[in-house]
Design an enzyme around this catalytic site. Structure first.
Site, PDB file in Angstrom:
ATOM      1  N   TYR A  11      -7.318   2.510  -7.274  1.00 34.40           N
ATOM      2  CA  TYR A  11      -6.427   3.591  -6.799  1.00 34.40           C
ATOM      3  C   TYR A  11      -5.133   3.658  -7.625  1.00 34.40           C
ATOM      4  CZ  TYR A  11      -3.125   5.822  -3.510  1.00 34.40           C
ATOM      5  OH  TYR A  11      -2.156   6.603  -2.933  1.00 34.40           O
ATOM      6  N   ILE A  12      -4.386   2.575  -7.668  1.00 29.96           N
ATOM      7  CA  ILE A  12      -3.101   2.617  -8.384  1.00 29.96           C
ATOM      8  C   ILE A  12      -3.340   2.574  -9.894  1.00 29.96           C
ATOM      9  CG2 ILE A  12      -0.856   1.487  -8.662  1.00 29.96           C
ATOM     10  CD1 ILE A  12      -1.287   0.358  -5.775  1.00 29.96           C
ATOM     11  N   ASN A  35     -14.162  -2.700  -6.168  1.00 30.74           N
ATOM     12  CA  ASN A  35     -13.669  -1.770  -5.140  1.00 30.74           C
ATOM     13  C   ASN A  35     -13.348  -0.416  -5.773  1.00 30.74           C
ATOM     14  OD1 ASN A  35     -12.877  -1.127  -2.472  1.00 30.74           O
ATOM     15  ND2 ASN A  35     -10.728  -1.362  -3.051  1.00 30.74           N
ATOM     16  N   SER A 124       3.578  -7.291  -4.026  1.00 33.86           N
ATOM     17  CA  SER A 124       3.611  -6.491  -2.793  1.00 33.86           C
ATOM     18  C   SER A 124       4.810  -6.874  -1.947  1.00 33.86           C
ATOM     19  CB  SER A 124       2.324  -6.772  -2.023  1.00 33.86           C
ATOM     20  OG  SER A 124       2.419  -6.266  -0.719  1.00 33.86           O
ATOM     21  N   TYR A 149      -4.418 -12.841   1.677  1.00 31.14           N
ATOM     22  CA  TYR A 149      -4.118 -11.846   0.640  1.00 31.14           C
ATOM     23  C   TYR A 149      -2.645 -11.958   0.222  1.00 31.14           C
ATOM     24  CZ  TYR A 149      -2.505  -7.403  -1.238  1.00 31.14           C
ATOM     25  OH  TYR A 149      -1.880  -6.456  -2.017  1.00 31.14           O
ATOM     26  N   LYS A 153      -0.627 -13.158  -3.534  1.00 34.23           N
ATOM     27  CA  LYS A 153       0.444 -12.468  -4.275  1.00 34.23           C
ATOM     28  C   LYS A 153       1.604 -13.429  -4.544  1.00 34.23           C
ATOM     29  CE  LYS A 153      -1.539  -8.561  -4.715  1.00 34.23           C
ATOM     30  NZ  LYS A 153      -2.091  -8.248  -6.023  1.00 34.23           N
ATOM     31  N   PHE A 178       5.860  -1.131  -2.100  1.00 37.48           N
ATOM     32  CA  PHE A 178       5.925  -0.911  -0.651  1.00 37.48           C
ATOM     33  C   PHE A 178       4.632  -0.173  -0.256  1.00 37.48           C
ATOM     34  CE2 PHE A 178       9.652  -2.954   1.042  1.00 37.48           C
ATOM     35  CZ  PHE A 178      10.027  -3.614  -0.110  1.00 37.48           C
ATOM     36  N   ASN A 198      -8.331   1.531   7.029  1.00 39.56           N
ATOM     37  CA  ASN A 198      -7.398   0.731   7.816  1.00 39.56           C
ATOM     38  C   ASN A 198      -5.989   1.302   7.740  1.00 39.56           C
ATOM     39  OD1 ASN A 198      -9.153  -1.411   8.596  1.00 39.56           O
ATOM     40  ND2 ASN A 198      -9.122  -2.094   6.457  1.00 39.56           N
ATOM     41  N   ARG A 292      -1.090  -3.138  16.706  1.00 36.19           N
ATOM     42  CA  ARG A 292      -2.093  -3.833  15.884  1.00 36.19           C
ATOM     43  C   ARG A 292      -1.561  -5.237  15.570  1.00 36.19           C
ATOM     44  NH1 ARG A 292      -3.737  -1.156  10.144  1.00 36.19           N
ATOM     45  NH2 ARG A 292      -1.556  -1.599   9.698  1.00 36.19           N
ATOM     46  N   ASP A 295       1.226  -6.519  12.685  1.00 35.72           N
ATOM     47  CA  ASP A 295       2.128  -5.467  12.187  1.00 35.72           C
ATOM     48  C   ASP A 295       3.589  -5.814  12.450  1.00 35.72           C
ATOM     49  OD1 ASP A 295       0.300  -3.761  11.096  1.00 35.72           O
ATOM     50  OD2 ASP A 295       0.331  -2.292  12.731  1.00 35.72           O
TER      51      ASP A 295
END
Ligand code: NAD
Ligand code: UD1
Length: 337
Positions: A11-12, A35, A124, A149, A153, A178, A198, A292, A295
């Protein structure tokens, strides 16, 4: 410059590839499609109107990675390759540590062998853990991570700092993203999650397109402006341009530098829903449900370091993020599949 993007089909990575080409750089992509989808490469080539050298390899495979460095004169590396699903990382931690850390170590070995000294790493905001006040500033302590995860990082940040400490020629920028959202304004590339998303933006856009019935808002009893969770959402093309700026910085400076990439503005879930509805003239049915697990109530970036060192700041609005997400979703209701 000739830039290697690991995970450049993601994606990025795909959006950053486009920005590097537009800035006049040459690019080479390595990705094993853990992915991502081969079709993304076709889309990038359509947008950029040029062929892009691509290698379907695991970055942890030193032999194959070495061959890529022999074939292409690489000046700098942008390291996106990694697994990123927080929930999955809790269930299969070894796979996450193995993939994310091994690929980074292999990359460092091969970079050293070929005397490549400039690296931009996808870190991240999750490294700030659960202990800091907002906004998050780069000088704050890191750690207290809530999942494997996030630890990958943080550990990789430490590995890169250790390398920079002994190699005086090494320059590494640890970009702490972010919440990246949105899609290319052409609608040809965007986020393509597997299964039920998600994250908030892909979930909303699948509700909008009718694939999901309603958004479930996870809690409206947080100590925030309207009770729903607050995050710093950043348009993926702004984020991508941040990498081009980070490379310019890496050319001028040595050592390791952690830099936040965000807008500096916190938005609530309800604000996102309302903006998405207004920007796209579409109704998003929602229901408030319980919080959730894991969070945080609210966080956003202090972006003064990025402005000072990278001479970069975001240009896109929340409306742009909502509009571009929707355009991508409408034009590709099943993503790249
Ligand atoms: P993504 O999954 O879309 O892209 C990662 C790419 O890396 C995928 O194309 C995948 O196939 C590839 N990959 C994974 N392991 C590999 C390996 N060993 N060898 C070769 N290719 C491999 O994720 P993204 O959203 O584009 O994220 C890119 C990077 O930014 C990741 O490191 C992620 O952890 C980090 N990040 C993402 C976010 C986010 O919200 N998307 C936030 C903070 C940090
Ligand atoms: C998640 C990851 C984080 C990653 C980030 C990237 C977790 C715990 N954290 O963060 O590591 O860097 O994505 O973008 O997964 N929300 C709803 N309903 C939904 C989905 C989300 O109300 O269906 C709310 C969440 O409670 C949160 C906000 O929307 O307040 C944003 O959620 P999300 O997009 O999942 O991102 P983060 O939780 O910030």
């Amino acid at each position: 410059m000739n830039i290697l993007l690991t995970g450049g089909a993601g994606y990025i990575g795909s959006h950053t590839t486009i920005e590097f080409i537009e800035a006049g750089h040459g690019v080479v992509i390595v990705d094993n499609f853990a992915n991502s989808n081969p079709l993304v490469l076709k889309r990038i080539e359509e947008i950029c109107r040029q062929k892009i050298p691509f290698y379907n390899i695991n970055v942890a495979d030193v032999v194959k990675l070495d061959e890529v460095f022999y074939k292409h004169k690489i000046d700098a590396v942008i390291h996106f390759a990694g697994l990123k699903a927080v929930g999955e990382s809790v269930k299969i931690p070894v796979k996450y540590y193995r993939n994310n850390i091994d690929s980074t170590l292999a990359l460092l070995e091969i970079m050293e062998k070929h005397n490549v000294n400039k690296l931009i790493f996808s870190s991240s905001a999750t490294v700030y853990g659960e202990i800091n006040n907002i906004p998050y500033i780069e000088t704050m302590p890191t750690g207290h991570c809530s999942n494997p995860y996030a630890w990958t990082k943080l550990f990789i940040e430490q590995i890169l700092k250790d390398v920079a400490a002994v190699n005086q020629d090494f320059s590494v920028v640890l970009l702490r993203y972010f919440n990246p959202v949105g899609a290319h304004p052409s609608g040809k590339t965007g986020e393509n999650p597997n299964g039920i998303p998600n994250n908030l933006f892909p979930y909303i856009s699948q509700v909008a397109v009718g694939k999901l019935v309603e958004l479930k808002i996870f809690g409206n009893d947080y100590p925030t402006k309207d009770g729903t969770g607050v995050r710093d959402y950043i348009h993926v093309t702004d984020l991508a341009k941040g990498h081009v700026a980070a490379l310019e910085y890496a050319k001028r400076h040595k050592g390791a530098e952690a830099i936040n990439l965000g807008t500096g503005i916190g938005c609530s879930v309800l604000e996102i829903v309302k903006t998405f509805e207004k920007a796209n003239k579409i109704k998003i049915p929602y229901q408030i449900v319980g919080r959730r697990a894991g969070d945080l109530a609210e966080y956003y970036a202090d972006v003064s370091k990025a402005a000072l060192l990278l001479k970069w700041k975001t240009q896109k609005t929340l409306e742009d993020m909502c509009r571009d997400t929707w355009r991508w979703q409408m034009q590709n209701p099943n993503g790249y599949n």
